[in-house]
Structure formats: structure tokens, C-alpha cells
Design an enzyme around this catalytic site. Sequence first.
Site, PDB file in Angstrom:
ATOM      1  N   ASP A 238      32.657 -30.850  70.400  1.00 57.23           N
ATOM      2  CA  ASP A 238      32.053 -31.365  69.516  1.00 57.23           C
ATOM      3  C   ASP A 238      31.019 -31.763  69.367  1.00 57.23           C
ATOM      4  O   ASP A 238      30.431 -33.024  69.446  1.00 57.23           O
ATOM      5  CB  ASP A 238      33.295 -32.835  69.138  1.00 57.23           C
ATOM      6  N   ASN A 243      28.011 -37.617  67.890  1.00 56.06           N
ATOM      7  CA  ASN A 243      29.533 -38.285  68.477  1.00 56.06           C
ATOM      8  C   ASN A 243      28.753 -38.869  69.650  1.00 56.06           C
ATOM      9  O   ASN A 243      28.374 -38.874  71.057  1.00 56.06           O
ATOM     10  CB  ASN A 243      29.760 -37.148  69.509  1.00 56.06           C
TER      11      ASN A 243
END
Length: 372
Positions: A238, A243
Site C-alpha cells: 500500500d 500511509n
Amino acid sequence: MPDNDSIDPTEVARPSSSRRDPEWLRARLDDWLPTVTGSPATITRLEIPSANGMSSETIVLDAAWEDTDHRLVVRVAPTPDSDPVFPTYDLDRQFRLIEHVASTTDVPLPTLYWSEPDPRPLGAPFFLMGRVDGVIPPDVMPYTFGSWLTEVSDDDRRTVAGTTIETLAMIHSAPVPEELLDLPGPGETPLRAHVRRLREFYAWASQGRAGSPLIERGFSWVDEHLPVESDPVLTWGDARIGNIIYQDLSPVAILDWEMAAHGPRELDVAWLIFLHRFFQDLAEMAGLPGLPEFLRRDDVADAYARSSGHEPRDLDFYITYAALIHAVVMYRIQSRAIHFGQAEEPVDTDDMILHRATLEAMLAGAYWAGVR
């Protein structure tokens, strides 16, 4: 494309509210903490952020033991009644993956405390890590709609991009922890195994529902265009700026490892490029300028080559595959929203994919001609 009046692009990734009671959590953690600290422990603050995850749940915790204050984050697997985004959640594996990367590279990661695979204390497995201060490019509203990232200078954004790509290359330098990853089966390459697992996820997500012809056409396109693979690495899975916690324009904590895999590094490079294009396209749909000069495809590829010594190959394939992965995730998220009465079942199931037009254009080989 879906009717713009029926879908608010800033709400599609809206995290669901917690299904756990804070006081119950506090009482359970009060009982559990001393069993791992080996001494009396006091929880001085517990908060469930309003913007919580649709996958694992985040709890912010302040605790004290042995005369020391600790600022913590607890990641808890979702409850079955929350209709989770993914079919399984192995938080102990995530904990051990982070531990592995921390011990073998200089990738900035939160301090790890404990993993608790036993579901009895909180009703599901969980782990604790240290809380890291900094800023994160937001998903809601998307950072391209206006955020700290749109307010800094062009040079500062280039610094953000450069330090992010350097960190991505650093992740790929970690030894592959084969015992923690799903490896290819007999006769499979790592990329083919990755595609197989995506098909399995889509089959689970579409069980009992009308499927998406666009997603199924995407799988056919992938089968027809599979490239010769570069050597497999540990992929973050991801790899997107949402993130990452930043301080002074550089990553200080890499988060969310649930999609980590064994595969070509181009999977991560393409995901980084595509996820920015996703948010950039949303901004342009809304009539906003967004950040068209940020994380551009060729810039990312060149910067990654400088940082890693590996020139990314076949990015047309990998970015289109990233769009397909995201389409399957979006299909699942919209199915979940329909299940909870937060969205209506569309007549055309392809309208469940917010970036439908993007994926269609990529499959037709026409997307990049329309990018500014």
C-alpha cells in the site's frame, strides 16, 4: 462514469465508526497491560479517532508504567459484524513484518511494543506501537483538494516526493522474509501469484452479488499483457503517501503493511504513481487544480532508478494493474456501503468503481494522452 450527484468523491473512503465501546476497551486494556509490562500500568487516556479505518481499527492510548509515560497506538483487527474490507486480518504477521524491516533496514517505522494474537483480551488480535508526531496527506478530504501539501512550495513538494521514493527503495532493500509472505505455488511466478490472489479476493467480494464486467475485462487484459518480471522483493503493498507520517518534508513513519507481498518492485512504484493520479483525477473532476506536477510518472521512475539502481520496467502494465487492484478494493468498499445502507445498489455495477473512466481509458491505452 457514475452520476456525480450520487457519489461524493470525498466520502468514498470515509472510515466507518468504531463498533467497540471506549470504556469497555479501557477496562480490558487495564487488565491486559500489566501482563506484558510486568508491573502495574495505568491508562491515562484512550480515544478512538473519528477517522478510523475500514480495515483494522486504530485506538490512541496514553499509558504509564515504571514511572514512564508512553504514547501508544493500538491496531485491532475488525469485528466480523463490521463486514470487513478484507476476508482475513493477520495483525501478528504485520507486526513481525514491521519488526523485520526495522531490524534489517533504516526505513523509518514506529517503535513496536507487543503483538497479541489471542483474541480474548479485546475480542480480536491486536498490536501496540509507539505514536509518532507529524503530518499525513489526508484522504478525506483528499490532499489534492487542499492540504498542507498544496500549501508548500514546488521545491518542498519535490523534496517530499524525493524522500518518499528514497524510502520506498529502502523498503525494497530488505531481505525477503519468506516465512512471513505468501509465496508462489508450483509453476507460478510472484506476479502471477499476486494476480491469482487478487482474483480470489474479487471472487470473495462478489460472492452473492452481480460482478463487475469492467473488473473481469481488466483481468483478461492482465492475462494478455503479463510482462517478464524483475527480481522479486518485499513489497510494501500500500505504497502511498497517505500511509506516511512526515516531519520536515521527510518520512518518519511508514504505516499499514496489510497488503505487503512478495513480487516485482514495480508493484509499489506503480501504486505510488496511480494512487496520486486517482486523487488528482478526483480534484480535476471537482474543478480544482490539484497537484498535476507532483509524483509524475516519469519523475517517479527516474527518482526510483537513482535511489535503487533499478530502472522500473513495464509501467504501462503495472499502473493499469494498480488501477485494477484499486477497482476491486473500491468494488468491495461500495458493496460494504450498500450492505450498511450507506449507498444504493447501482443499475450498472461498474458504477461502483469511482475511477471507472480511468480504468477504461487505461485498458484502451488512451489514459496518458489526456493527462496534463
